[in-house]
Design a protein around this motif. Structure first.
Motif, PDB file in Angstrom:
ATOM      1  N   SER A  13       0.810  -1.208  -0.074  1.00  0.00           N
ATOM      2  CA  SER A  13       0.004  -0.066   0.007  1.00  0.00           C
ATOM      3  C   SER A  13       0.806   1.204   0.030  1.00  0.00           C
ATOM      4  O   SER A  13       0.405   2.437  -0.120  1.00  0.00           O
ATOM      5  CB  SER A  13      -0.783  -0.094   1.342  1.00  0.00           C
ATOM      6  OG  SER A  13      -0.163   0.110   2.407  1.00  0.00           O
ATOM      7  N   ARG A  45       3.556  -3.975  -7.330  1.00  0.00           N
ATOM      8  CA  ARG A  45       4.429  -3.741  -6.376  1.00  0.00           C
ATOM      9  C   ARG A  45       4.924  -4.747  -5.546  1.00  0.00           C
ATOM     10  O   ARG A  45       6.347  -5.018  -5.534  1.00  0.00           O
ATOM     11  CB  ARG A  45       3.829  -2.702  -5.292  1.00  0.00           C
ATOM     12  CG  ARG A  45       3.690  -1.301  -5.809  1.00  0.00           C
ATOM     13  CD  ARG A  45       2.776  -0.622  -4.883  1.00  0.00           C
ATOM     14  NE  ARG A  45       2.558   0.996  -5.121  1.00  0.00           N
ATOM     15  CZ  ARG A  45       1.806   1.758  -4.527  1.00  0.00           C
ATOM     16  NH1 ARG A  45       1.376   1.488  -3.254  1.00  0.00           N
ATOM     17  NH2 ARG A  45       1.544   2.936  -4.954  1.00  0.00           N
ATOM     18  N   ASP A  60      -4.155   2.979   0.758  1.00  0.00           N
ATOM     19  CA  ASP A  60      -4.792   1.864  -0.204  1.00  0.00           C
ATOM     20  C   ASP A  60      -4.335   2.281  -1.601  1.00  0.00           C
ATOM     21  O   ASP A  60      -3.917   3.211  -1.760  1.00  0.00           O
ATOM     22  CB  ASP A  60      -6.146   1.790  -0.077  1.00  0.00           C
ATOM     23  CG  ASP A  60      -6.753   0.496  -0.676  1.00  0.00           C
ATOM     24  OD1 ASP A  60      -5.831  -0.532  -0.680  1.00  0.00           O
ATOM     25  OD2 ASP A  60      -7.824   0.420  -0.752  1.00  0.00           O
ATOM     26  N   CYS A  61      -4.343   1.123  -2.491  1.00  0.00           N
ATOM     27  CA  CYS A  61      -4.163   1.291  -3.977  1.00  0.00           C
ATOM     28  C   CYS A  61      -4.997   0.319  -4.389  1.00  0.00           C
ATOM     29  O   CYS A  61      -5.549  -0.763  -4.019  1.00  0.00           O
ATOM     30  CB  CYS A  61      -2.489   1.128  -4.139  1.00  0.00           C
ATOM     31  SG  CYS A  61      -1.703  -0.495  -3.714  1.00  0.00           S
ATOM     32  N   SER A  62      -5.026   0.413  -5.848  1.00  0.00           N
ATOM     33  CA  SER A  62      -5.848  -0.545  -6.649  1.00  0.00           C
ATOM     34  C   SER A  62      -5.282  -1.835  -6.518  1.00  0.00           C
ATOM     35  O   SER A  62      -3.941  -2.072  -6.513  1.00  0.00           O
ATOM     36  CB  SER A  62      -5.875   0.033  -8.204  1.00  0.00           C
ATOM     37  OG  SER A  62      -4.350  -0.210  -8.821  1.00  0.00           O
ATOM     38  N   ASP A  63      -5.836  -2.936  -6.741  1.00  0.00           N
ATOM     39  CA  ASP A  63      -5.087  -4.271  -6.690  1.00  0.00           C
ATOM     40  C   ASP A  63      -4.041  -4.525  -7.836  1.00  0.00           C
ATOM     41  O   ASP A  63      -3.202  -5.166  -7.423  1.00  0.00           O
ATOM     42  CB  ASP A  63      -6.399  -5.212  -6.742  1.00  0.00           C
ATOM     43  CG  ASP A  63      -7.260  -5.539  -5.471  1.00  0.00           C
ATOM     44  OD1 ASP A  63      -6.906  -5.077  -4.711  1.00  0.00           O
ATOM     45  OD2 ASP A  63      -8.446  -6.031  -5.867  1.00  0.00           O
ATOM     46  N   ASP A  83      -5.600   6.926  -1.254  1.00  0.00           N
ATOM     47  CA  ASP A  83      -5.223   6.415  -2.476  1.00  0.00           C
ATOM     48  C   ASP A  83      -3.953   6.714  -2.938  1.00  0.00           C
ATOM     49  O   ASP A  83      -3.605   7.622  -3.367  1.00  0.00           O
ATOM     50  CB  ASP A  83      -6.301   6.517  -3.712  1.00  0.00           C
ATOM     51  CG  ASP A  83      -6.045   5.415  -4.656  1.00  0.00           C
ATOM     52  OD1 ASP A  83      -4.902   4.945  -4.739  1.00  0.00           O
ATOM     53  OD2 ASP A  83      -6.973   5.168  -5.440  1.00  0.00           O
ATOM     54  N   THR A  84      -2.892   5.777  -2.659  1.00  0.00           N
ATOM     55  CA  THR A  84      -1.593   5.834  -2.883  1.00  0.00           C
ATOM     56  C   THR A  84      -0.980   5.484  -4.492  1.00  0.00           C
ATOM     57  O   THR A  84       0.071   5.389  -4.760  1.00  0.00           O
ATOM     58  CB  THR A  84      -0.623   5.149  -2.190  1.00  0.00           C
ATOM     59  OG1 THR A  84      -0.864   3.596  -2.162  1.00  0.00           O
ATOM     60  CG2 THR A  84      -0.968   5.427  -0.358  1.00  0.00           C
ATOM     61  N   SER A  85      -2.116   5.022  -5.322  1.00  0.00           N
ATOM     62  CA  SER A  85      -1.768   4.413  -6.652  1.00  0.00           C
ATOM     63  C   SER A  85      -1.120   5.430  -7.417  1.00  0.00           C
ATOM     64  O   SER A  85      -0.195   4.880  -8.214  1.00  0.00           O
ATOM     65  CB  SER A  85      -3.188   4.038  -7.321  1.00  0.00           C
ATOM     66  OG  SER A  85      -3.901   3.132  -6.552  1.00  0.00           O
ATOM     67  N   ASP A  86      -1.470   6.647  -7.628  1.00  0.00           N
ATOM     68  CA  ASP A  86      -0.855   7.409  -8.543  1.00  0.00           C
ATOM     69  C   ASP A  86      -0.203   8.797  -7.786  1.00  0.00           C
ATOM     70  O   ASP A  86      -0.130   9.926  -8.726  1.00  0.00           O
ATOM     71  CB  ASP A  86      -1.997   8.039  -9.579  1.00  0.00           C
ATOM     72  CG  ASP A  86      -2.552   6.593 -10.302  1.00  0.00           C
ATOM     73  OD1 ASP A  86      -1.748   6.038 -10.723  1.00  0.00           O
ATOM     74  OD2 ASP A  86      -3.833   6.423 -10.337  1.00  0.00           O
ATOM     75  N   VAL A  95      -2.235  -2.168  -8.982  1.00  0.00           N
ATOM     76  CA  VAL A  95      -1.025  -1.534  -8.449  1.00  0.00           C
ATOM     77  C   VAL A  95      -0.221  -2.370  -7.465  1.00  0.00           C
ATOM     78  O   VAL A  95       0.930  -2.360  -7.341  1.00  0.00           O
ATOM     79  CB  VAL A  95      -1.308   0.018  -7.918  1.00  0.00           C
ATOM     80  CG1 VAL A  95      -0.094   0.527  -7.367  1.00  0.00           C
ATOM     81  CG2 VAL A  95      -1.703   0.846  -9.341  1.00  0.00           C
ATOM     82  N   ARG A  96      -1.008  -2.792  -6.492  1.00  0.00           N
ATOM     83  CA  ARG A  96      -0.721  -3.692  -5.501  1.00  0.00           C
ATOM     84  C   ARG A  96       0.359  -4.863  -5.940  1.00  0.00           C
ATOM     85  O   ARG A  96       1.270  -5.167  -5.553  1.00  0.00           O
ATOM     86  CB  ARG A  96      -1.566  -3.997  -4.446  1.00  0.00           C
ATOM     87  CG  ARG A  96      -1.209  -4.868  -2.993  1.00  0.00           C
ATOM     88  CD  ARG A  96      -2.429  -5.118  -2.305  1.00  0.00           C
ATOM     89  NE  ARG A  96      -3.525  -4.112  -2.132  1.00  0.00           N
ATOM     90  CZ  ARG A  96      -3.168  -3.054  -1.317  1.00  0.00           C
ATOM     91  NH1 ARG A  96      -2.247  -2.951  -0.531  1.00  0.00           N
ATOM     92  NH2 ARG A  96      -3.901  -2.153  -1.102  1.00  0.00           N
TER      93      ARG A  96
END
Length: 171
Positions: A14, A116, A107-110, A147-150, A112-113
């Motif tokens: 995450s 990573r 959290d982030c999208s599945d 949201d840490t995705s982007d 992206v997770r």
């Protein structure tokens, strides 16, 4: 004194570790802590591998509550990074010395997770599936989410700091 606990949680991948590193560079009034900072010495002391032996996790959690209580007794506000859920903390036993516990989920999208975690050498498919399941569980139990995705770890750290300030001031 109004003793509050501020928990920043997230499933593996995450962005907790990178956010924590960015938080440490900020000049804030919070004492930023990571649950993993004592895990190696605690494993040695308990003669159990706390990374994998869940039987020792409740005692490890209670030990961290003792650390957090000591910090609060010195009028310092801790900001604690961990992978735990509110129900995990309830199993450890709600500390009687604090008035409130606040939670923020990184959290982030599945997708992206998964990306990573696939970049980590010791993370196979089964551990990645477990992390995705942990993320789904945390999404159900923690309503405040970053949201840490982007966004960069510095941007996430700034959002965490704003959240902590809101929790402490009640705004």
């Amino acid at each position: 004194m109004n003793q509050q606990l501020l928990f920043v949680t997230g499933a593996p991948g995450s962005g907790k570790s990178t956010t924590l590193a960015a938080m440490l560079k900020l000049n804030s009034e919070y004492l930023v802590l990571d649950i993993d900072w004592l895990i190696d010495s605690s494993s040695e002391l308990s003669e159990k591998n706390l990374y994998t032996d869940s039987s020792a996790w409740p005692a490890y959690g209670r030990m961290w509550f003792d650390v957090l209580r000591s910090i609060c007794r010195n009028s310092i506000q801790p900001l604690f990074f961990c992978p735990n859920s509110p129900s995990d903390i309830e199993e450890f036993g709600k500390p009687t010395w604090c008035t409130e516990i606040h939670w923020l989920l990184l959290d982030c999208s599945d997708a992206v997770r998964s990306k990573r975690l696939s970049e980590r050498q010791d993370w196979g498919a089964e551990r990645r599936r477990e992390a995705l399941a942990d993320a789904a569980e945390l999404r159900q139990s923690v309503s405040r989410i970053v949201d840490t995705s982007d966004i960069t770890s510095s941007e996430v750290a700034s959002k965490v700091l704003r959240w902590a300030d809101e929790m402490m001031t009640g705004n």
